[in-house]
Write an enzyme that holds these catalytic residues in place. Sequence first.
Site, PDB file in Angstrom:
ATOM      1  CE  LYS A 115      96.595  72.887 -21.452  1.00  0.00           C
ATOM      2  NZ  LYS A 115      95.707  73.658 -22.229  1.00  0.00           N
ATOM      3  CE  LYS A 203      91.102  67.865 -21.185  1.00  0.00           C
ATOM      4  NZ  LYS A 203      90.337  68.853 -21.900  1.00  0.00           N
ATOM      5  CE  LYS A 206      89.330  74.194 -27.852  1.00  0.00           C
ATOM      6  NZ  LYS A 206      89.244  75.180 -26.806  1.00  0.00           N
TER       7      LYS A 206
HETATM    8  P1  ATP Z   1      93.128  71.944 -24.147  1.00  0.00           P
HETATM    9  O1  ATP Z   1      92.995  70.478 -24.024  1.00  0.00           O
HETATM   10  O2  ATP Z   1      93.992  72.416 -25.252  1.00  0.00           O
HETATM   11  O3  ATP Z   1      93.417  72.626 -22.843  1.00  0.00           O
HETATM   12  P2  ATP Z   1      90.328  71.897 -24.222  1.00  0.00           P
HETATM   13  O4  ATP Z   1      89.958  70.930 -25.265  1.00  0.00           O
HETATM   14  O5  ATP Z   1      90.265  71.469 -22.784  1.00  0.00           O
HETATM   15  O6  ATP Z   1      91.725  72.505 -24.552  1.00  0.00           O
HETATM   16  P3  ATP Z   1      89.039  74.380 -23.555  1.00  0.00           P
HETATM   17  O7  ATP Z   1      88.807  75.618 -24.318  1.00  0.00           O
HETATM   18  O8  ATP Z   1      90.092  74.443 -22.527  1.00  0.00           O
HETATM   19  O9  ATP Z   1      89.388  73.151 -24.466  1.00  0.00           O
HETATM   20  O10 ATP Z   1      87.675  73.889 -22.906  1.00  0.00           O
HETATM   21  C1  ATP Z   1      86.422  74.475 -23.117  1.00  0.00           C
HETATM   22  C2  ATP Z   1      85.363  73.747 -22.302  1.00  0.00           C
HETATM   23  O11 ATP Z   1      85.235  72.400 -22.767  1.00  0.00           O
HETATM   24  C3  ATP Z   1      85.694  73.648 -20.821  1.00  0.00           C
HETATM   25  O12 ATP Z   1      84.505  73.819 -20.069  1.00  0.00           O
HETATM   26  C4  ATP Z   1      86.229  72.250 -20.675  1.00  0.00           C
HETATM   27  O13 ATP Z   1      86.052  71.760 -19.366  1.00  0.00           O
HETATM   28  C5  ATP Z   1      85.366  71.501 -21.667  1.00  0.00           C
HETATM   29  N1  ATP Z   1      86.036  70.293 -22.138  1.00  0.00           N
HETATM   30  C6  ATP Z   1      87.258  70.232 -22.727  1.00  0.00           C
HETATM   31  N2  ATP Z   1      87.562  68.953 -23.036  1.00  0.00           N
HETATM   32  C7  ATP Z   1      86.500  68.202 -22.649  1.00  0.00           C
HETATM   33  C8  ATP Z   1      86.218  66.806 -22.715  1.00  0.00           C
HETATM   34  N3  ATP Z   1      87.071  65.950 -23.229  1.00  0.00           N
HETATM   35  N4  ATP Z   1      85.039  66.369 -22.219  1.00  0.00           N
HETATM   36  C9  ATP Z   1      84.143  67.238 -21.686  1.00  0.00           C
HETATM   37  N5  ATP Z   1      84.361  68.562 -21.593  1.00  0.00           N
HETATM   38  C10 ATP Z   1      85.514  69.057 -22.070  1.00  0.00           C
END
Ligand code: ATP
Length: 335
Positions: A115, A203, A206
């Site tokens: 990040k 991946k 968000k």
């Molecule tokens: P950012 O990418 O902005 O950090 P994020 O999409 O990873 O956000 P979080 O709130 O950090 O979202 O994640 C919430 C949950 O979703 C966590 O348990 C994370 O491991 C899971 N997660 C996030 N992205 C994925 C993905 N692509 N596949 C499976 N699990 C995911």
Amino acid sequence: MTTNRPKTFSGVKPSGGLHLGNYLGAIKRWVDDQDRYDNVFCIVDLHAITVPQESAALRQQTREVAAFYLAAGLDPSRTTVFVQSHVSAHAELGWILNCVTPMGWLERMTQFKDKAAKEGDNRERISAGLFDYPILMAADILLYDANFVPVGDDQKQHVELTRDIAERVNRLHGGGRDILVVPQPLIADTGARIMGLADPTRKMSKSEDMPGQAIGIFDDPGDIRRAIMRATTDSDRTIAFDPNRPGVNNLLTIYQVLSGRSRDALEGQFAGKGYGDLKKEVATAVLDTLVPIQERCKALLAGPDLDEILRDGADRARQVANRTLDRVATAMGLR
Ligand code: ATP
Ligand code: LTN
């Protein structure tokens, strides 16, 4: 409500919209395993503000994530659902753990490195909170004596850091007793890392702005179908699970988690078929799951129950969290 079941804790940030990866990698599994554990699930708004958030949007997204938890099937009569900032013990234990954790442990965290790297040379844009983020996450987990932390694959390193912190507190301040429970990550064999649709080597996330990359949980059904139909695949003709073919592998993985069927059964189902057939089936499975959840979310967001459930959840969480905070504070000479 205390039982003899093992305890789980997990959370999602209310930053940007939820996406299919959050659902398949985390929230769906919490719902599926709800009866196996004593569950506490949180909307981690204090984590969201480690990067700038617009206040009205943060408020709205916090309610949306909460509504999604419930609409997806978390039952507030069995599972505690609350907003992190409503329970001040998170920030308090976070501070205490800050003072116990070596800087070097945080410097190794890959999420921070990724990040921070996105901001390039602009160090002014990287908050101290972003660096400190994993300590607050450790406080979240440790306050509830969680045995298991169900998360996607990207959070494994943070749960491992939490284990190290708990062991260090026990060693330095436990006086021969364990004052904190050492938790384990719970990461699914399938679906723990859903990839983007446009670029399946990255991946689904968000903070991703590439069009067609993420499926937003609240996206319009027509847009969801189009994004899946346009997903990047390859020039091979067979439909098989193969990590070297990330596009097809990802679509099959999404379908596998949603259908609950085995890899062999799915490969059999698509033998001799084309990518168009696979994409149509995946789109139907995604929409069959998401559309009813979207409708329940809308009703929850419009009605009075959601705020009441969150108030009640915070009351329950506060009691547990304050007991743990007192235990640690007492051990450290703060009481
Ligand atoms: P950012 O990418 O902005 O950090 P994020 O999409 O990873 O956000 P979080 O709130 O950090 O979202 O994640 C919430 C949950 O979703 C966590 O348990 C994370 O491991 C899971 N997660 C996030 N992205 C994925 C993905 N692509 N596949 C499976 N699990 C995911
Ligand atoms: N860091 C996590 C969100 C999070 C979390 C937690 C997950 C904050 N506190 C406690 C599990 C347990 C993320 O970025 N997904």
